[in-house]
Design a protein around this motif. Structure first.
Motif, short mmCIF file in Angstrom:
data_model
loop_
_atom_site.label_atom_id
_atom_site.label_comp_id
_atom_site.label_asym_id
_atom_site.label_seq_id
_atom_site.Cartn_x
_atom_site.Cartn_y
_atom_site.Cartn_z
N ALA A 44 -1.00 -9.34 26.60
CA ALA A 44 -0.40 -7.62 26.78
C ALA A 44 -1.91 -7.50 28.05
O ALA A 44 -2.66 -8.48 28.03
N PRO A 45 -1.34 -6.36 28.62
CA PRO A 45 -2.66 -6.27 29.91
C PRO A 45 -4.17 -6.29 29.67
O PRO A 45 -3.53 -5.28 28.68
N ALA A 46 -4.41 -5.92 29.95
CA ALA A 46 -6.07 -5.70 29.90
C ALA A 46 -6.21 -4.53 29.91
O ALA A 46 -7.11 -3.49 28.98
N LYS A 47 -5.24 -3.75 31.01
CA LYS A 47 -5.94 -2.03 30.38
C LYS A 47 -5.20 -2.00 29.26
O LYS A 47 -5.95 -0.85 28.32
N ARG A 48 -4.44 -2.15 28.42
CA ARG A 48 -3.80 -1.71 26.80
C ARG A 48 -4.63 -2.23 26.23
O ARG A 48 -5.10 -1.68 25.41
N LEU A 99 -12.84 -8.90 28.62
CA LEU A 99 -10.91 -9.03 28.92
C LEU A 99 -11.08 -9.61 30.07
O LEU A 99 -11.84 -9.35 31.39
N ARG A 100 -10.23 -10.08 30.29
CA ARG A 100 -9.63 -10.94 31.01
C ARG A 100 -8.93 -11.75 31.93
O ARG A 100 -7.93 -12.15 30.20
N GLU A 101 -7.46 -10.92 32.38
CA GLU A 101 -6.62 -11.43 32.22
C GLU A 101 -5.99 -12.77 33.04
O GLU A 101 -6.79 -13.45 33.80
N LEU A 102 -5.39 -13.55 32.97
CA LEU A 102 -4.83 -14.87 32.80
C LEU A 102 -3.71 -14.77 33.34
O LEU A 102 -2.98 -14.34 33.99
N PRO A 103 -4.08 -16.45 34.54
CA PRO A 103 -3.11 -16.29 35.95
C PRO A 103 -1.90 -16.16 34.96
O PRO A 103 -0.54 -15.82 35.43
N GLU A 104 -1.72 -17.31 33.93
CA GLU A 104 -0.49 -17.46 33.63
C GLU A 104 -0.07 -16.41 32.26
O GLU A 104 1.33 -16.66 31.87
N GLY A 105 -0.60 -15.01 32.38
CA GLY A 105 -0.56 -14.04 31.69
C GLY A 105 -0.93 -13.71 30.39
O GLY A 105 -1.66 -14.86 30.07
N GLY A 106 -1.00 -12.71 29.98
CA GLY A 106 -1.72 -12.61 29.11
C GLY A 106 -3.10 -11.86 29.14
O GLY A 106 -3.75 -12.19 30.14
N THR A 107 -4.36 -11.58 28.19
CA THR A 107 -5.14 -11.54 29.01
C THR A 107 -6.52 -12.11 27.70
O THR A 107 -6.72 -11.84 26.21
N LEU A 108 -7.43 -12.68 27.94
CA LEU A 108 -8.37 -13.40 26.96
C LEU A 108 -9.46 -12.97 26.48
O LEU A 108 -9.48 -11.91 27.48
N VAL A 109 -9.56 -11.37 25.60
CA VAL A 109 -10.28 -10.67 24.37
C VAL A 109 -11.41 -12.07 23.52
O VAL A 109 -10.87 -12.32 23.08
N THR A 110 -12.70 -11.75 24.24
CA THR A 110 -13.99 -12.27 23.88
C THR A 110 -14.53 -11.11 22.75
O THR A 110 -15.32 -9.69 23.71
#
Length: 147
Positions: A14-18, A94-105
């Motif tokens: 999902a996008p970081a904004k959501r 949150l960090r959006e990933l270049p390959e899609g999705g978002t890394l959430v820590t």
């Protein structure tokens, strides 16, 4: 990992904004909480920003209580952290990933005092388990959201 911090991460499709909108909305905290302690929003703004104060109805070991938190770190769409009367912080990065999705820590940072209490009370291990479950619930909620 710095000493006196517990962090876990998950990739959310999902996008970081959501994702950020879920975390920055106190009324959603009980939905995404995996610790079983957050019962619902009590008072505060609909959406958090730096300096916001918000109250939550909580429950631990069967005992209800209320907790007031203050947002102490904030970067729209990327970072939010809050603390309550104690000095520890709950942080979401949150960090959006270049390959899609978002890394959430999600991080439980207890480096700012009372470290002995947290260690002796078992908070790091208990919070690590809660963080894993919270990230699972956050992932499910964000991925289920309508676009």
């Amino acid at each position: 990992m710095p000493k006196h911090m517990v962090a876990r991460s998950v990739v959310v499709d999902a996008p970081a904004k959501r994702i950020f909108d879920l975390v920055a909305t106190p009324s959603q905290h009980a939905v995404i909480d995996g610790s079983g302690t957050v019962q619902g929003a009590q008072h505060g703004p609909e959406r958090l920003e730096l300096g916001s104060e918000f109250g939550m109805d909580m429950k631990m070991l069967g005992l209800p209580y209320r907790m007031t938190n203050r947002v102490v770190e904030f970067e729209e769409g990327r970072l939010i952290a809050w603390k309550h009367v104690g000095s520890h912080r709950w942080r979401y990065e949150l960090r959006e990933l270049p390959e899609g999705g978002t890394l959430v820590t999600e991080t439980f940072d207890y480096s700012r005092g009372q470290t002995a209490f947290h260690v002796l009370s078992g908070s790091p291990a208990r919070n690590a388990r809660g963080i894993v479950r919270t990230l699972e619930r956050l992932k499910a909620a964000a991925e289920a959201e309508e676009v």
